[in-house]
Structure formats: C-alpha cells, structure tokens
Design an enzyme around this catalytic site. Structure first.
Site, PDB file in Angstrom:
ATOM      1  N   THR A  43      26.784 -38.510  57.725  1.00 15.49           N
ATOM      2  CA  THR A  43      27.262 -39.868  57.435  1.00 15.49           C
ATOM      3  C   THR A  43      26.333 -40.958  57.940  1.00 15.49           C
ATOM      4  OG1 THR A  43      29.199 -41.328  57.690  1.00 15.49           O
ATOM      5  CG2 THR A  43      28.574 -40.049  59.611  1.00 15.49           C
ATOM      6  N   THR A  83      29.782 -41.289  53.432  1.00 14.12           N
ATOM      7  CA  THR A  83      29.742 -39.922  54.006  1.00 14.12           C
ATOM      8  C   THR A  83      29.655 -38.812  52.949  1.00 14.12           C
ATOM      9  OG1 THR A  83      31.057 -40.800  55.843  1.00 14.12           O
ATOM     10  CG2 THR A  83      30.913 -38.434  55.713  1.00 14.12           C
ATOM     11  N   ASP A 122      32.863 -47.168  64.702  1.00 19.12           N
ATOM     12  CA  ASP A 122      33.899 -46.136  64.891  1.00 19.12           C
ATOM     13  C   ASP A 122      34.479 -46.181  66.304  1.00 19.12           C
ATOM     14  OD1 ASP A 122      33.915 -45.135  62.349  1.00 19.12           O
ATOM     15  OD2 ASP A 122      32.945 -43.239  62.795  1.00 19.12           O
ATOM     16  N   ARG A 155      25.824 -36.551  66.480  1.00 18.29           N
ATOM     17  CA  ARG A 155      26.468 -37.861  66.375  1.00 18.29           C
ATOM     18  C   ARG A 155      25.566 -38.946  66.977  1.00 18.29           C
ATOM     19  NH1 ARG A 155      30.480 -40.222  63.395  1.00 18.29           N
ATOM     20  NH2 ARG A 155      31.995 -41.377  64.630  1.00 18.29           N
ATOM     21  N   GLY A 166      35.661 -39.415  53.870  1.00 15.76           N
ATOM     22  CA  GLY A 166      36.936 -40.101  53.668  1.00 15.76           C
ATOM     23  C   GLY A 166      37.437 -40.855  54.886  1.00 15.76           C
TER      24      GLY A 166
HETATM   25  O1  DON Z   1      32.731 -40.229  61.668  1.00 18.17           O
HETATM   26  C1  DON Z   1      33.645 -40.654  60.985  1.00 18.17           C
HETATM   27  O2  DON Z   1      34.763 -40.236  61.041  1.00 18.17           O
HETATM   28  C2  DON Z   1      33.362 -41.740  59.975  1.00 18.17           C
HETATM   29  N1  DON Z   1      32.229 -42.510  60.361  1.00 18.17           N
HETATM   30  C3  DON Z   1      33.177 -41.115  58.627  1.00 18.17           C
HETATM   31  C4  DON Z   1      33.102 -42.145  57.556  1.00 18.17           C
HETATM   32  C5  DON Z   1      33.560 -41.641  56.272  1.00 18.17           C
HETATM   33  O3  DON Z   1      33.915 -40.519  56.083  1.00 18.17           O
HETATM   34  C6  DON Z   1      33.609 -42.585  55.185  1.00 18.17           C
HETATM   35  N2  DON Z   1      34.077 -41.870  53.997  1.00 18.17           N
HETATM   36  N3  DON Z   1      34.346 -41.944  52.933  1.00 18.17           N
END
Ligand code: DON
Length: 579
Positions: free
Chosen positions: A418, A400, A441, A114, A486
C-alpha cells in the site's frame, strides 16, 4: 471466460459439505433473501499460480515462475510492475506486510515492511493549535509520509527465500516503464476524479501531462521509475535508502508546500522486521496472518472465533441471522481493535489475550439473542499488564493492492501492499514513484477523556494497519491464500470470503465475487447494485442501521488442494494465472 449466473442456492446444492447440505435441503430461513451474483469459474492449475491486481504485473510474476523462480522471486517482479501500472495503490514509496509458508520447513513467518514515523514526529503531528487537522489537510503533502518499507521488504524476502537472479526480476517492469504501458480504465478514472492531483506539482506533471488527466488506453512511460529500478537491480535496496534516490525522497517531503519531517537518517535506519504469524483456529483450520502493527490477523481471527459456536454453514449465505452474527461479531472485534491494537514494539498489547479461547467464548455469549446489539464496547482480554487505553479515531481511505502466489515447490505467499490512500501523499519523488500517506493511519488525537490512545503517533513507530494478508492452514499445509485492499473494511472482506469458502462451500472465485456486507462500528454497509441491498429490510428490523454504498474490495486468492484454484476480485482489474 463465459460468465455464469451464480445462484447461492444452486451453489449450496453443488458444493456444500454434508452438514451444510442438510440445511440447504431444509426450508429457507426466515427473512431469507437471494444473494445471487455473477461469477466466472475460478482459474485452475496444477503447479503454480499468481493472482494480483493487474494483468501485466501477474504476467511478470508468471514469467518468473515459468522460468524456475519461486514465490518470493515472483513477488518482486509483480510488485515492481504494480508500482508502475497501478501507482495509485502501492509501490516503492509505500509499505507492505507479507505472510510466507515455507514448503521445505513447513514453517510460517511474516515480514513487516510497514512505514515508520520519522524520528522528529511527535504525538501532536496531526494537530494544529490544539485541534486535530482535517483529514485531507494531513494527507496531502509531506506531513503524512512515513519511511517507506516496500523496497527493503522485497530485498529481504528475496534474500531469505528467493533463488532467481535479483536483477532479472526487474526486467519486465523496466521494459514497461521505458516502452510505455496502456493506462487502465481504473487508473484513468481515478486520476480524472482526484481533486488533489492538480494542486500537487510533482504528481500532476506525470498524471496530468499538459494539464489534462492521462486518458484510458493512452501509452504512459516512466523513465525515472525505470532508472530507479535499474539502480535497485544493480545495487539492491541500499540504492533506495542511501544516495540520490533517498535524497530525492527527502527533498520532495521537506520542500513540499506542506513540509514533512522525514530525514536521510530515517531512511538509513529503516528495518524490515520478521515476526511470528498470528493464528486463530476456525472450523478445524488455522487462520494465519499478520500481527501487530497490523490489526488484520487479530481482528479477522476474533470475528471468526466469535461466530465459531454458531451453525453459520447451516444458516447459509441468504440468511439474515447469519449476517446478524457476522455483523455483531465484527463490531465486537472492532471495539477491541480500537482500544488495544497498535504497534506492540511501542505500546503493551494483549496480543495473546485477544485470541484467548475462554475470552472469545465469553464475548461470543453476547451474540445470543435475536436482535442487533444495542451497544458494543471493548472487552477485557486476559492481560498481565494493567493499562488503560482510550479508543482510537484513525480514518483509513481506499487504495492498496493484494498479491497471492503459490509456487511449484508448494511455497505460499500472501502480501498486502500500500501507499495508503489513492495516490498516497500526492507527492511524487524524482525516482518516479508516489510517496505514501501512511502516517494518517495513526490516531490524530493523543488521548480520549484523558486516557492515552495506543495508536497515537510516536517517533519510529509504525501506524496501526488493517491489512490482513492471510494463509489458511489445515494439517500443517496451506489451504487458502487470500487478502484484500479496502482500508479497515479489509478485515470484513477477508473474513467474509473465508466464511463463504469454508462454511458455504463456494469456490474461490464465487467467494470473492459475492456481494459484500461489512459492519465495523455499527452501520451495516451493504454493497450497492447487488442483491445485498435486499438485506436492508431484515437487518433494519433487527435494529441495525444500514447504508448502501460501493464497497471496493480487491480480493485475490488461491485455494490449494490437489490442484490450485485461483480468483481475482471482479471489482478491480486483476487476474489469476497458473499452469
Ligand atoms: O494499512 C492499512 O490498513 C491501510 N493503510 C490500507 C489502505 C487501504 O487498504 C485502502 N484501500 N482500499
């Protein structure tokens, strides 16, 4: 492959286990709707399989496996190509979580790649004059860029588990970057509709050459990316975190119209962390995934734990009652997620308490009844740390990608990768890859009613994720390898597909293709253009607010039995290939 009409009623008669078969023979449940959909047959193979979001990327992974590499090797090849052909979703400028089942030791482990907040970031990163910034003001530009983790995750996974020659794993990606690849309909469509690309010079130069969006079917080359991959191939991930590539990243972030805080020291200090998998029991299996800083494993585990006492299999997928239980279980789990889940290296977290049997049993009592829960709040999981947290308010936006791989030795790999939103921060580094906007996030606010929020920004911290790369284990061996993009709906997509496969006996492709119904914070999202729309009436009568909308999952999964059976989400451009 010829699409077949897939009716759930039919599927139940064909595939359901005995206890569910009895229910299928019974009369349809009250208010039942026919959630029929189209699904191709799953891809079957004997030995190995790769499923991911783009055929060129899957082919690169398949070649590695065909030539004797294993799942860790194949992942490097798949990720290197995805960063080229699906650049809006994942790549070297982003982060990833990986769950690994090691066939030799029988052990599960996870790698946390991450992004981290720069050491100069403070909890007020996304505030201006005491107010939270507008979401896209924060996303676009340097402020949202965290230290990328994907290149180091690729190297650590290969060093720990891979066996193929590292440099050779980049050959396909370098070839496609130099010779050009065909722009896919999805990439062309997303470029054309993105309102921020034209205003981001570094990204516009690549995606809108001569001012016009790259067209579907056009051949696009990326020589800068090829050069970056050559450096990675020759020198390892160090070539990314030090020297010219690192300097290019930092300059892009700091010279942006809205500059960010990333420094060369942040890149040099970056570390991938190996962590224990988080596992939750469900129907005799263990659902194993990513713990903090992701909320994915814990929230999927909570949803399944909360519905475990109910006969979801007997109710079947057409039953509004099954969706009442799944929807409210999900709301309860999301309430805990909002309060407690964050980077546990920085804030204390009741990780074990959130999956405690007695706690889930007690929370599950809330689901007795016939109607939607009028109000949902976080619970009080067992925790020896007296701490008050406020509920967080992070927003997550679509992009993602998910990679599932099983190799000929029986190793299994589930990785969600992602750059956060589509095209990330919209900053393209000189090395030919987009930089993430993962820092959005984090919660933009620091406190709720004077109480601190666990997922607030702190220097070096990893923003809470919803990514849920999962391996379902039964009797110590993998049964299902799955995950999805997602945003925070990832959790619902993955939980639903697991329920569809395990409770409703759907084959893996049908489980991914079925219409989505997702509830996180109260509103029940029903997938537009599918038979899920028909549940608006019955769910509304139970007291749920419903909204019909596109639900862009990108599930990729492999079911492991005597043979391998793989599926790719029809909503995206992926495939499964196996032999
Ligand atoms: O880490 C995460 O949960 C988000 N940054 C993921 C983003 C994501 O899945 C966008 N998707 N369609």
């Amino acid at each position: 492959m010829r699409p077949i009409r897939y009716s759930f009623a039919l599927s139940m008669l064909m595939f359901l286990p005995a206890h569910a078969q009895q229910a299928a023979d019974a009369v349809a449940p009250e208010g039942a709707v026919d959630l029929s959909t189209e699904a191709t047959a799953p891809v079957e193979a004997e030995d190995w399989m790769v499923a991911a979001a783009n055929p060129l990327a899957v082919e690169a992974g398949a070649r590695v496996l065909r030539e004797g590499g294993n799942a860790a090797d194949a992942m490097v090849a798949v990720q290197a190509v995805l960063g080229l052909v699906e650049p809006q979703s994942s790549g070297l400028g982003g982060g990833a979580f990986l769950v690994w089942y090691d066939a030799e030791t029988g052990e599960l482990s996870t790698l946390d790649g991450r992004e981290t907040a720069p050491m100069d970031a403070t909890p007020l990163l996304f505030q201006q004059d005491g107010e939270e910034m507008d979401f896209y003001d924060a996303v676009i530009g340097g402020l949202s860029v965290g230290t990328p983790g994907t290149p180091m995750l690729m190297e650590v996974a290969h060093r720990k588990w891979g066996r193929a020659n590292w440099a050779g794993l980049f050959e396909d990606a370098i070839g496609h970057a130099e010779d050009g690849f065909e722009v896919s309909p999805r990439l062309a469509g997303l470029v054309a509709e993105d309102e921020y690309l034209p205003g981001s010079p570094s990204a516009a130069a690549y995606f809108l050459p001569d001012g016009a969006p790259v067209a579907e079917g056009a051949t696009l080359t990326n020589p800068a990316y090829a050069e970056t991959l050559r450096a990675l191939a020759a020198e390892g991930a160090g070539a990314f975190y030090y020297g010219e590539i690192a300097e290019g990243i930092v300059a892009t972030v700091r010279d942006a119209e809205k500059p960010g805080k990333l420094t060369l020291d942040d890149l040099a200090a970056y570390e991938v962390v190996e962590r224990d998998a988080v596992c939750a029991p469900y129907r005799g299996a263990e659902i194993c995934g990513m713990g903090p800083p992701s909320s994915g494993g814990l929230t999927v585990g909570q949803i399944l734990g909360l519905i475990e006492p109910f006969d979801i299999a007997g109710m079947g997928p057409d039953s509004p009652e099954a969706w009442r239980l799944i929807g409210d279980a999900s709301r309860l789990a999301f309430a805990d997620r909002g309060r407690y889940m964050a980077d546990s290296d920085f804030v204390p977290m009741p990780t074990a308490g959130l999956l405690d049997d007695a706690y889930l049993e007690e929370r599950s009592q809330l689901l007795q009844g016939d109607d939607a829960l009028p109000e949902v709040n976080a619970g009080s999981p067992p925790w020896d740390h007296a701490m008050l947290w406020g509920d967080d308010d992070a927003i997550e936006m679509p992009s993602t990608s998910h990679i599932s791989i099983v190799d000929g030795d029986g190793n299994a790999l589930s990785m969600t990768t992602t750059i956060e939103g589509g095209f990330g921060s919209h900053l393209m580094a000189p090395g030919g890859f987009l930089l993430n906007n993962e820092l959005t996030d984090f919660s933009f606010s620091t406190h709720e009613d004077g109480v601190p929020i666990a997922n607030r920004v702190e220097p070096g911290k990893r923003p809470r994720s919803s990514m849920a790369p999962t391996i379902v284990m039964r009797d110590g061996a993998p049964e299902l390898v799955i995950g999805s993009p997602g945003g925070s709906r990832i959790i619902g997509y993955v939980a639903q597909a697991i329920i569809a496969h395990m409770d409703w006996g759907m084959d893996v492709q049908a489980a991914l293709a079925m219409p989505h119904l997702v509830n996180r914070f109260g509103t029940y999202d029903l997938e537009a253009g599918t038979s899920a729309e028909a549940l608006a009436g019955p769910l509304g009568e139970m007291g749920f607010e419903t909204e019909i909308r596109d639900l862009n999952s990108g599930l990729h999964a492999i079911a492991v039995g005597e043979t391998l059976s793989g599926g790719a989400d029809p909503r995206r451009e992926g495939v499964a290939i196996g032999e």
